[in-house]
Design a protein around this motif. Structure first.
Motif, mmCIF file in Angstrom:
data_model
loop_
_atom_site.group_PDB
_atom_site.id
_atom_site.type_symbol
_atom_site.label_atom_id
_atom_site.label_comp_id
_atom_site.label_asym_id
_atom_site.label_seq_id
_atom_site.Cartn_x
_atom_site.Cartn_y
_atom_site.Cartn_z
ATOM 1 N N SER A 170 17.267 9.986 -3.021
ATOM 2 C CA SER A 170 15.813 9.851 -2.859
ATOM 3 C C SER A 170 15.115 9.234 -4.068
ATOM 4 O O SER A 170 14.324 8.293 -3.908
ATOM 5 C CB SER A 170 15.194 11.215 -2.534
ATOM 6 N N VAL B 247 15.976 5.526 -4.199
ATOM 7 C CA VAL B 247 15.372 4.773 -3.099
ATOM 8 C C VAL B 247 13.879 4.587 -3.335
ATOM 9 O O VAL B 247 13.325 3.513 -3.070
ATOM 10 C CB VAL B 247 15.644 5.472 -1.746
ATOM 11 N N ARG B 248 13.221 5.627 -3.836
ATOM 12 C CA ARG B 248 11.789 5.495 -4.111
ATOM 13 C C ARG B 248 11.526 4.465 -5.217
ATOM 14 O O ARG B 248 10.518 3.758 -5.191
ATOM 15 C CB ARG B 248 11.199 6.855 -4.496
ATOM 16 N N VAL C 149 6.798 1.394 -0.286
ATOM 17 C CA VAL C 149 6.946 2.098 0.986
ATOM 18 C C VAL C 149 6.556 3.562 0.775
ATOM 19 O O VAL C 149 7.080 4.207 -0.129
ATOM 20 C CB VAL C 149 8.393 2.020 1.507
ATOM 21 N N ALA D 42 6.438 7.452 0.660
ATOM 22 C CA ALA D 42 7.597 8.353 0.573
ATOM 23 C C ALA D 42 7.866 9.085 1.881
ATOM 24 O O ALA D 42 9.014 9.415 2.183
ATOM 25 C CB ALA D 42 7.380 9.363 -0.554
ATOM 26 N N MET E 4 11.935 5.229 5.226
ATOM 27 C CA MET E 4 12.717 5.774 4.126
ATOM 28 C C MET E 4 13.950 6.508 4.637
ATOM 29 O O MET E 4 15.031 6.420 4.053
ATOM 30 C CB MET E 4 11.857 6.694 3.267
#
Length: 232
Positions: free
Chosen positions: A72, A75-76, A82, A84, A89
């Motif tokens: 996570s 990816v953030r 985008v 959260a 996601m």
């Protein structure tokens, strides 16, 4: 475009074979190719079923959920534009998780769904957003812990040690992913801040934001394949 390229190759090969009087060789090659395709497909079934089963066990045991939590923050950072809690996601993390295990067929429907969700945030429907470009780069170069498909192909062709490519594949995909991320960061800085997506633009204009339900990632790649996901 790809279909036109393949059509070009087919027409040229048939024309050259006709000029050299070797149409029979082209016909034989076509039948041999079809036979090899079927043989390889049957060889891939066993290894794909095995690893999809392992992923289902990992999902039920909570391993995939923990992996998603570990991914996570990364990816953030990779997808800062985008939200959260957006469904995209969850699909992105599922795509990355499937690619880690070399399950390209399972990762493909996840990637498609992620692109569809990212398109909903796209203020310009005719131009790919930075997030879309990042996803494409990661999906193409993803780090692979277990090259499942390649191992299956090597087994099908009688390799003495089909799993010996694990180390070199891991190194190659690690370098490729690093290069993809560096290129993505460079192009992001060069192009400046991304345009406001539909959620943020709606907030700025005072409009009500669409309600999105946070997806508890990752969406099971196994369940998607079982449910009839697209294969490539």
């Amino acid at each position: 475009m790809v279909n036109w390229i393949w059509l070009f190759f087919i027409v040229i090969s048939v024309a050259v074979a006709a000029m050299n009087g070797r149409i029979d060789a082209v016909t034989q090659a076509a039948f041999d190719g079809a036979k090899s395709g079927v043989t390889i497909s049957f060889g891939l079934i066993s290894i794909m079923v095995f690893w999809l089963g392992m992923m289902r066990i990992a999902e039920d045991a909570g391993v995939l959920r923990r992996m998603a939590k570990l991914l996570s923050p990364v990816v953030r950072w990779l997808f800062p534009d985008v939200p959260a809690n957006h469904p995209a996601m969850g699909y992105i993390m599922s795509n990355l998780s499937a690619n880690l295990f070399g399950l390209g067929n399972a990762a493909t429907p996840m990637g498609i769904k992620a692109m569809q969700e990212l398109q909903k945030l796209n203020p310009d429907q005719e131009t790919a957003t930075p997030a879309m470009c990042t996803l494409l780069a990661l999906n193409t170069s993803s780090i692979t812990l277990v090259p499942t498909t390649l191992i299956a192909i090597r087994m099908n062709y009688g390799s003495a040690n089909p799993a010996e490519i694990v180390g070199t594949t891991l190194a190659a995909t690690f370098v490729a992913t690093g290069a993809a991320i560096l290129a993505d960061r460079w192009y992001r800085r060069r192009s400046g801040p991304p345009p406001a997506n539909k959620l943020t633009s709606g907030h700025a204009s005072g409009k009500a934001l669409p309600a999105h339900t946070a997806m508890d990632p990752p969406v099971s790649a196994v369940s998607t394949v079982k449910g009839g996901g697209d294969f490539v």
